[in-house]
Design a protein around this motif. Structure first.
Motif, PDB file in Angstrom:
ATOM      1  N   PHE A 177      -5.314   5.692  -0.337  1.00  0.00           N
ATOM      2  CA  PHE A 177      -3.846   5.696  -0.310  1.00  0.00           C
ATOM      3  C   PHE A 177      -3.228   6.822  -1.136  1.00  0.00           C
ATOM      4  O   PHE A 177      -2.393   7.584  -0.656  1.00  0.00           O
ATOM      5  CB  PHE A 177      -3.316   4.347  -0.808  1.00  0.00           C
ATOM      6  CG  PHE A 177      -3.608   3.204   0.106  1.00  0.00           C
ATOM      7  CD1 PHE A 177      -3.291   3.280   1.449  1.00  0.00           C
ATOM      8  CD2 PHE A 177      -4.201   2.047  -0.361  1.00  0.00           C
ATOM      9  CE1 PHE A 177      -3.548   2.230   2.307  1.00  0.00           C
ATOM     10  CE2 PHE A 177      -4.475   0.988   0.479  1.00  0.00           C
ATOM     11  CZ  PHE A 177      -4.154   1.079   1.813  1.00  0.00           C
ATOM     12  N   GLU A 202       1.391   2.769  -3.373  1.00  0.00           N
ATOM     13  CA  GLU A 202       0.285   3.604  -3.848  1.00  0.00           C
ATOM     14  C   GLU A 202       0.380   5.004  -3.254  1.00  0.00           C
ATOM     15  O   GLU A 202       0.114   5.990  -3.931  1.00  0.00           O
ATOM     16  CB  GLU A 202      -1.047   2.960  -3.472  1.00  0.00           C
ATOM     17  CG  GLU A 202      -1.299   1.614  -4.157  1.00  0.00           C
ATOM     18  CD  GLU A 202      -2.669   1.066  -3.816  1.00  0.00           C
ATOM     19  OE1 GLU A 202      -3.648   1.820  -3.949  1.00  0.00           O
ATOM     20  OE2 GLU A 202      -2.751  -0.109  -3.414  1.00  0.00           O
ATOM     21  N   ASP A 261      -7.902  -2.005   3.691  1.00  0.00           N
ATOM     22  CA  ASP A 261      -7.025  -1.398   2.682  1.00  0.00           C
ATOM     23  C   ASP A 261      -7.758  -1.200   1.355  1.00  0.00           C
ATOM     24  O   ASP A 261      -7.780  -0.127   0.809  1.00  0.00           O
ATOM     25  CB  ASP A 261      -5.740  -2.193   2.404  1.00  0.00           C
ATOM     26  CG  ASP A 261      -4.695  -2.010   3.491  1.00  0.00           C
ATOM     27  OD1 ASP A 261      -4.862  -1.076   4.311  1.00  0.00           O
ATOM     28  OD2 ASP A 261      -3.744  -2.800   3.542  1.00  0.00           O
ATOM     29  N   GLY A 270      -6.804  -2.920  -1.526  1.00  0.00           N
ATOM     30  CA  GLY A 270      -5.850  -2.991  -2.623  1.00  0.00           C
ATOM     31  C   GLY A 270      -6.304  -4.011  -3.646  1.00  0.00           C
ATOM     32  O   GLY A 270      -7.399  -4.584  -3.548  1.00  0.00           O
ATOM     33  N   SER A 278       0.814  -1.218   0.000  1.00  0.00           N
ATOM     34  CA  SER A 278       0.000   0.000   0.000  1.00  0.00           C
ATOM     35  C   SER A 278       0.845   1.265   0.000  1.00  0.00           C
ATOM     36  O   SER A 278       0.397   2.321  -0.469  1.00  0.00           O
ATOM     37  CB  SER A 278      -0.927   0.007   1.218  1.00  0.00           C
ATOM     38  OG  SER A 278      -0.194  -0.039   2.425  1.00  0.00           O
TER      39      SER A 278
END
Length: 334
Positions: free
Chosen positions: A297, A81, A280, A282, A78
């Motif tokens: 992010f 990003e 998250d 992702g 992450s």
């Protein structure tokens, strides 16, 4: 030779009992010297109040300026990003980001924050996902460089934070709404003595009325799947799935995907027998069909870079705090 207040890099080398080249490596490439040597050099720098040339530092703030970005890039995808968000702000302005990988805060007791700001060509520092306290915080303050934190907290510096308490409440509300009255919290063991984002979320989940049972696993994905397989086997043998679906809160999506992989290996039905939620959002969450809390992010990286640029333009600006909210993303795992 770089001097300030009559002190020089040669004097630092003499004080530390090392060569000038070793001092340079300890300042610019701390990974290339041993920890005892790095400490000796830093202690000598502090005793002598050595600083790189102010003239060079002033030039670093103009066109072609370089900023330092520290984060556990190799531990958590992450942060790449977030770095893209930083690049989107600084690269069009002709600035360069000096990227330095840091160990995961779950595994490192004290990160090496105190070397990088000594570089004479660094105009400012962005620290992401690394606890800032003690010697590291003191060294950052002493450097007088603009500093912005992301996913870390210290009142002396501007910071961009994620509302982990709010994210914990979202998780609790979702699982309580599905009828769960307790859940398991899958996370990595933590070596450092600080309140990580995962601990803040877990506290908020329990404060919202959903008790959690800790399930620590290794950060290594394959080993985590093996350990989770063993854990799920124990739950199955104990009849945990007979009373209805079991809820699992993963500290982040990668661990959530590991839980789902172990569940598939056990032949467990998701979400009929096992419900899993991560944090998250992702790429791995979308691929795994994982319900999760989305973090902004790229936006956090852009905001951090904007804050740093604002501090470079006005060094008298007081520290600012930006708090970003999460969003529940529903997928097949719940």
């Amino acid at each position: 030779m770089e001097r300030r207040g009559g002190r020089s890099i040669k004097g630092v080398a003499r004080e530390a009992g090392v060569s000038i080249a070793t001092v340079s490596r300890a300042i610019n490439h701390p990974d290339q010297v041993s920890e005892p040597t790095r400490r000796k050099v830093l202690e000598a720098i502090r005793r002598l109040d050595y600083r790189p040339s102010a003239e060079m530092a002033d030039r670093a703030r103009g066109a072609g300026a370089r900023i330092a970005v520290l984060a556990p890039f190799s531990s958590y995808g992450s942060y790449a990003e977030r770095l893209n968000g930083i690049f989107a702000v600084v690269q069009p302005r002709g600035m360069e980001a000096l990227v330095r990988d840091q160990p995961s805060s779950a595994a490192a007791i004290e990160p090496h924050l105190d070397s990088l700001p000594l570089r004479s060509d660094v105009a400012g520092v962005i620290v992401m996902g690394v606890p800032v306290s003690g010697d590291g915080a003191a060294r950052l303050e002493e450097s007088r460089l603009p500093v912005v934190l992301v996913d870390s907290d210290h009142p002396a510096f501007s910071r961009v934070e994620f509302d982990d308490t709010g994210a914990g409440r979202l998780i609790a509300e979702h699982l309580l709404g599905l009828g769960h009255r307790q859940a398991y919290f899958v996370h990595e063991p933590q070596a450092a003595d600080f309140r990580s984002a995962g601990l803040v979320r877990s506290d908020a989940i329990q404060a919202a009325g959903l008790p959690l049972t800790s399930v620590p696993v290794t950060p290594d994905f394959g080993e985590a799947v093996r350990r989770l397989d063993h854990w799920l086997a124990g739950l199955s043998d104990g009849g945990a799935f007979d009373a209805g679906p079991v809820a699992v809160v993963a500290n982040h999506d990668r661990l959530g995907a590991a839980v789902l992989a172990a569940a598939r290996g056990r032949g467990l039905q998701v979400p009929e027998q096992l419900r899993v939620i991560g944090v998250d959002d992702g790429e791995i969450a979308a691929v795994a069909g994982l319900t999760t809390i989305r973090q902004p992010f790229a936006e956090s990286g852009r905001l951090a870079a904007d804050l740093l640029l604002a501090q470079l333009a006005d060094r008298r600006r007081p520290p600012a705090r930006v708090l970003l909210s999460g969003e529940l993303v529903l997928r097949a795992s719940t």
